[in-house]
Scaffold this active site. Sequence first.
Site, PDB file in Angstrom:
ATOM      1  CE  LYS A  67      -1.453   3.120   7.489  1.00  0.00           C
ATOM      2  NZ  LYS A  67      -0.224   2.355   7.753  1.00  0.00           N
ATOM      3  N   GLY A 129       5.163  -1.413  -1.665  1.00  0.00           N
ATOM      4  CA  GLY A 129       4.055  -0.515  -1.336  1.00  0.00           C
ATOM      5  C   GLY A 129       4.492   0.587  -0.387  1.00  0.00           C
ATOM      6  CB  ILE A 212       5.589  -4.868   8.696  1.00  0.00           C
ATOM      7  CG1 ILE A 212       4.607  -5.113   7.545  1.00  0.00           C
ATOM      8  CG2 ILE A 212       6.970  -4.503   8.184  1.00  0.00           C
ATOM      9  CD1 ILE A 212       4.311  -3.859   6.730  1.00  0.00           C
TER      10      ILE A 212
END
Length: 272
Positions: A67, A129, A212
């Site tokens: 990413k 993060g 998440i």
Amino acid sequence: MIKVKFAVIGNPISHSLSPLMHHANFQSLNLENTYEAINVPVNQFQDIKKIISEKSIDGFNVTIPHKERIIPYLDDINEQAKSVGAVNTVLVKDGKWIGYNTDGIGYVNGLKQIYEGIEDAYILILGAGGASKGIANELYKIVRPTLTVANRTMSRFNNWSLNINKINLSHAESHLDEFDIIINTTPAGMNGNTDSVISLNRLASHTLVSDIVYNPYKTPILIEAEQRGNPIYNGLDMFVHQGAESFKIWTNLEPDIKAMKNIVIQKLKGEL
């Protein structure tokens, strides 16, 4: 009808549910699009332009561990992705690569559907993060009380520009009862990781505890919160909604979110 080709790149990638989810959406909308998982090891990433070009990919998702690595290969990046410092969606348009990040909006879109009055909620995010930053950026736009983000090391906040409360985890533990929603964005609780990110001893009975992660369906923090009688919310909706937002970026079409979610639930139930 022109067949449009999409993909997800990562390493490892064989267990990704993205192809299944996106194909359910394509089928529902009568689109002949394709979506494949492409394993790209770190030591081959310098060939990413060639890999995508040879497969004539029109847009792709980016997952762990690429990413941040993808950013130097982009021709443009939108403000949200730039702020987060991570990209999970790339649009290939006229030969140019444009990077986006739909993780934050994906999570918040799902949360808004199950939590009434989110605008007035006192929210604690665990971890600092990229995922945390993306979610914080989106919540910051709609929530009136000041957001609080807790992390083990305070140096992770050095590149945060949001006007939020930044605290360490021990401080967060002693003030848990002040929050309406607690969101874990740390890796604690992912498959094979049984670490507890924080003690829930001071958790208020009404607080929604969220993670998440969606696989496992219930992480240790969610199991503990549920045993205490608290409402819980996992990362399944975030996964579905981030994919839906990616699809919108690539096609300018409205996705069938229900079809996307149902197929993922069916798959997870088969694996549990």
